[in-house]
Design a protein around this motif. Structure first.
Motif, PDB file in Angstrom:
ATOM      1  N   ALA A 215     -21.629  -2.357  -4.281  1.00  0.00           N
ATOM      2  CA  ALA A 215     -20.579  -2.503  -3.271  1.00  0.00           C
ATOM      3  C   ALA A 215     -19.695  -1.263  -3.239  1.00  0.00           C
ATOM      4  N   PRO A 216     -19.048  -1.005  -2.104  1.00  0.00           N
ATOM      5  CA  PRO A 216     -18.120   0.131  -2.044  1.00  0.00           C
ATOM      6  C   PRO A 216     -16.947  -0.070  -2.994  1.00  0.00           C
ATOM      7  N   THR A 217     -16.457   1.023  -3.533  1.00  0.00           N
ATOM      8  CA  THR A 217     -15.330   0.957  -4.470  1.00  0.00           C
ATOM      9  C   THR A 217     -14.006   1.293  -3.800  1.00  0.00           C
ATOM     10  N   ALA A 218     -14.036   1.679  -2.547  1.00  0.00           N
ATOM     11  CA  ALA A 218     -12.818   2.024  -1.806  1.00  0.00           C
ATOM     12  C   ALA A 218     -12.855   1.329  -0.450  1.00  0.00           C
ATOM     13  N   LYS A 219     -11.704   1.303   0.224  1.00  0.00           N
ATOM     14  CA  LYS A 219     -11.595   0.669   1.532  1.00  0.00           C
ATOM     15  C   LYS A 219     -11.353   1.728   2.606  1.00  0.00           C
ATOM     16  N   PRO A 220     -11.793   1.446   3.845  1.00  0.00           N
ATOM     17  CA  PRO A 220     -11.594   2.426   4.929  1.00  0.00           C
ATOM     18  C   PRO A 220     -10.138   2.701   5.258  1.00  0.00           C
ATOM     19  N   ILE A 221      -9.266   1.733   5.013  1.00  0.00           N
ATOM     20  CA  ILE A 221      -7.829   1.966   5.173  1.00  0.00           C
ATOM     21  C   ILE A 221      -7.112   1.408   3.946  1.00  0.00           C
ATOM     22  N   SER A 222      -6.025   2.036   3.584  1.00  0.00           N
ATOM     23  CA  SER A 222      -5.285   1.629   2.393  1.00  0.00           C
ATOM     24  C   SER A 222      -4.134   0.692   2.764  1.00  0.00           C
ATOM     25  N   LEU A 223      -3.588   0.056   1.761  1.00  0.00           N
ATOM     26  CA  LEU A 223      -2.412  -0.785   1.964  1.00  0.00           C
ATOM     27  C   LEU A 223      -1.252   0.039   2.501  1.00  0.00           C
ATOM     28  N   VAL A 224      -1.095   1.258   1.978  1.00  0.00           N
ATOM     29  CA  VAL A 224      -0.004   2.130   2.432  1.00  0.00           C
ATOM     30  C   VAL A 224      -0.155   2.443   3.918  1.00  0.00           C
ATOM     31  N   GLU A 225      -1.384   2.775   4.361  1.00  0.00           N
ATOM     32  CA  GLU A 225      -1.621   3.065   5.780  1.00  0.00           C
ATOM     33  C   GLU A 225      -1.340   1.838   6.642  1.00  0.00           C
ATOM     34  N   ALA A 226      -1.813   0.681   6.184  1.00  0.00           N
ATOM     35  CA  ALA A 226      -1.623  -0.539   6.958  1.00  0.00           C
ATOM     36  C   ALA A 226      -0.139  -0.875   7.087  1.00  0.00           C
ATOM     37  N   LYS A 227       0.619  -0.733   5.992  1.00  0.00           N
ATOM     38  CA  LYS A 227       2.052  -1.038   6.046  1.00  0.00           C
ATOM     39  C   LYS A 227       2.788  -0.063   6.954  1.00  0.00           C
ATOM     40  N   ALA A 228       2.382   1.196   6.950  1.00  0.00           N
ATOM     41  CA  ALA A 228       3.002   2.176   7.852  1.00  0.00           C
ATOM     42  C   ALA A 228       2.710   1.804   9.301  1.00  0.00           C
ATOM     43  N   HIS A 229       1.474   1.377   9.579  1.00  0.00           N
ATOM     44  CA  HIS A 229       1.103   0.965  10.928  1.00  0.00           C
ATOM     45  C   HIS A 229       1.911  -0.254  11.367  1.00  0.00           C
ATOM     46  N   LEU A 230       2.122  -1.177  10.432  1.00  0.00           N
ATOM     47  CA  LEU A 230       2.858  -2.409  10.732  1.00  0.00           C
ATOM     48  C   LEU A 230       4.379  -2.232  10.677  1.00  0.00           C
ATOM     49  N   ARG A 231       4.825  -1.067  10.187  1.00  0.00           N
ATOM     50  CA  ARG A 231       6.240  -0.794   9.968  1.00  0.00           C
ATOM     51  C   ARG A 231       6.847  -1.816   9.000  1.00  0.00           C
ATOM     52  N   VAL A 232       6.120  -2.081   7.935  1.00  0.00           N
ATOM     53  CA  VAL A 232       6.582  -2.988   6.882  1.00  0.00           C
ATOM     54  C   VAL A 232       7.008  -2.136   5.697  1.00  0.00           C
ATOM     55  N   ASP A 233       8.257  -2.277   5.272  1.00  0.00           N
ATOM     56  CA  ASP A 233       8.765  -1.438   4.184  1.00  0.00           C
ATOM     57  C   ASP A 233       9.129  -2.246   2.938  1.00  0.00           C
ATOM     58  N   HIS A 234       8.570  -3.449   2.827  1.00  0.00           N
ATOM     59  CA  HIS A 234       8.807  -4.271   1.636  1.00  0.00           C
ATOM     60  C   HIS A 234       7.458  -4.719   1.075  1.00  0.00           C
ATOM     61  N   GLY A 235       7.477  -5.310  -0.103  1.00  0.00           N
ATOM     62  CA  GLY A 235       6.234  -5.718  -0.745  1.00  0.00           C
ATOM     63  C   GLY A 235       5.952  -7.203  -0.675  1.00  0.00           C
ATOM     64  N   LEU A 236       6.769  -7.942   0.056  1.00  0.00           N
ATOM     65  CA  LEU A 236       6.629  -9.397   0.097  1.00  0.00           C
ATOM     66  C   LEU A 236       5.311  -9.848   0.713  1.00  0.00           C
ATOM     67  N   ASP A 237       4.789  -9.075   1.660  1.00  0.00           N
ATOM     68  CA  ASP A 237       3.567  -9.473   2.376  1.00  0.00           C
ATOM     69  C   ASP A 237       2.346  -8.665   1.956  1.00  0.00           C
ATOM     70  N   ASP A 238       2.431  -7.964   0.832  1.00  0.00           N
ATOM     71  CA  ASP A 238       1.307  -7.111   0.418  1.00  0.00           C
ATOM     72  C   ASP A 238       0.005  -7.892   0.300  1.00  0.00           C
ATOM     73  N   GLY A 239       0.059  -9.075  -0.279  1.00  0.00           N
ATOM     74  CA  GLY A 239      -1.149  -9.890  -0.435  1.00  0.00           C
ATOM     75  C   GLY A 239      -1.750 -10.262   0.905  1.00  0.00           C
ATOM     76  N   LEU A 240      -0.902 -10.648   1.851  1.00  0.00           N
ATOM     77  CA  LEU A 240      -1.363 -11.002   3.193  1.00  0.00           C
ATOM     78  C   LEU A 240      -2.005  -9.802   3.884  1.00  0.00           C
ATOM     79  N   ILE A 241      -1.381  -8.645   3.745  1.00  0.00           N
ATOM     80  CA  ILE A 241      -1.910  -7.436   4.393  1.00  0.00           C
ATOM     81  C   ILE A 241      -3.225  -7.020   3.745  1.00  0.00           C
ATOM     82  N   GLU A 242      -3.323  -7.115   2.425  1.00  0.00           N
ATOM     83  CA  GLU A 242      -4.568  -6.785   1.725  1.00  0.00           C
ATOM     84  C   GLU A 242      -5.708  -7.694   2.197  1.00  0.00           C
ATOM     85  N   ARG A 243      -5.425  -8.976   2.359  1.00  0.00           N
ATOM     86  CA  ARG A 243      -6.454  -9.914   2.835  1.00  0.00           C
ATOM     87  C   ARG A 243      -6.879  -9.582   4.257  1.00  0.00           C
TER      88      ARG A 243
END
Length: 199
Positions: free
Chosen positions: A11-39
């Motif tokens: 299986a691949p060991t990396a993802k096409p987009i990172s959590l940091v990129e996704a949060k920047a796209h969503l304009r989310v600056d807290h960690g409360l939804d990190d699990g939701l965004i990762e899923r």
């Protein structure tokens, strides 16, 4: 004879987009939804990547094994996923039950963008195969690369849009709405050039 689906070896060991990129796209600056965004990232990648994905492509570097039950008259073994970067091994099981590995000098990869194939040399002596759907097993490396930046920008942007939809509309049906919340039409347009027809 029954055709077996390709099998994921590594299986691949990396993802096409990172959590940091996704949060920047969503304009989310807290960690409360990190699990939701990762899923959501995992769901978007799963929808697009690998044999089960709608693109018929491997995004990040990974290894697959594909099976054949006979030697085609053309001596071309079509591979289900693209892009293919290397053939790792071709293992065959002969009619007498013995197993062997095909000499790499007897084949080459035709790594076309749309239909990668393994071309067996006409000079190669091929054994009579066991009557089985996995008599020939081709293991190959596929994917755009080891890092997210190697994945085409259009695919990565489509994934960000998909993550955005899943984050903003966590339910399949919005309260009071008459139907399911659709994915962005832009996603289909971004992905259209990368869809492969599965043969």
């Amino acid at each position: 004879m029954h055709c077996l689906p390709p099998e994921l070896v590594t299986a691949p060991t990396a993802k096409p987009i990172s959590l940091v990129e996704a949060k920047a796209h969503l304009r989310v600056d807290h960690g409360l939804d990190d699990g939701l965004i990762e899923r959501a990232i995992d769901a978007a990648a799963g929808h697009l990547d690998g044999y089960g994905g709608i693109l018929g492509r491997a995004l990040m570097a990974q290894r697959w094994r594909q099976f054949f039950s006979f030697w085609p008259a053309s001596r071309c073994l079509p591979l289900r996923l693209a892009p293919v970067t290397a053939i790792v091994e071709i293992r065959v099981r002969a009619a007498d039950g013995s197993e062997s590995v095909v000499d790499p000098a007897n084949y080459r990869l035709l790594a076309g963008a749309s239909r990668p194939e393994v071309l067996i040399s006409l000079a190669a002596s091929l054994p009579a195969l066991e009557h089985a759907p996995d008599a020939v097993a081709v293991t190959y490396a596929a994917g755009y690369g080891e890092t997210a930046e190697t994945v085409p920008a259009a695919i990565r942007q489509a994934m960000l849009l998909m993550v955005g939809d899943m984050y903003r509309f966590p339910e399949t049906v919005a309260l009071g709405a008459s139907g399911a919340v659709p994915m962005s039409a832009t996603v289909d347009r971004l992905l259209a050039p990368y869809r492969r027809v599965q043969l």
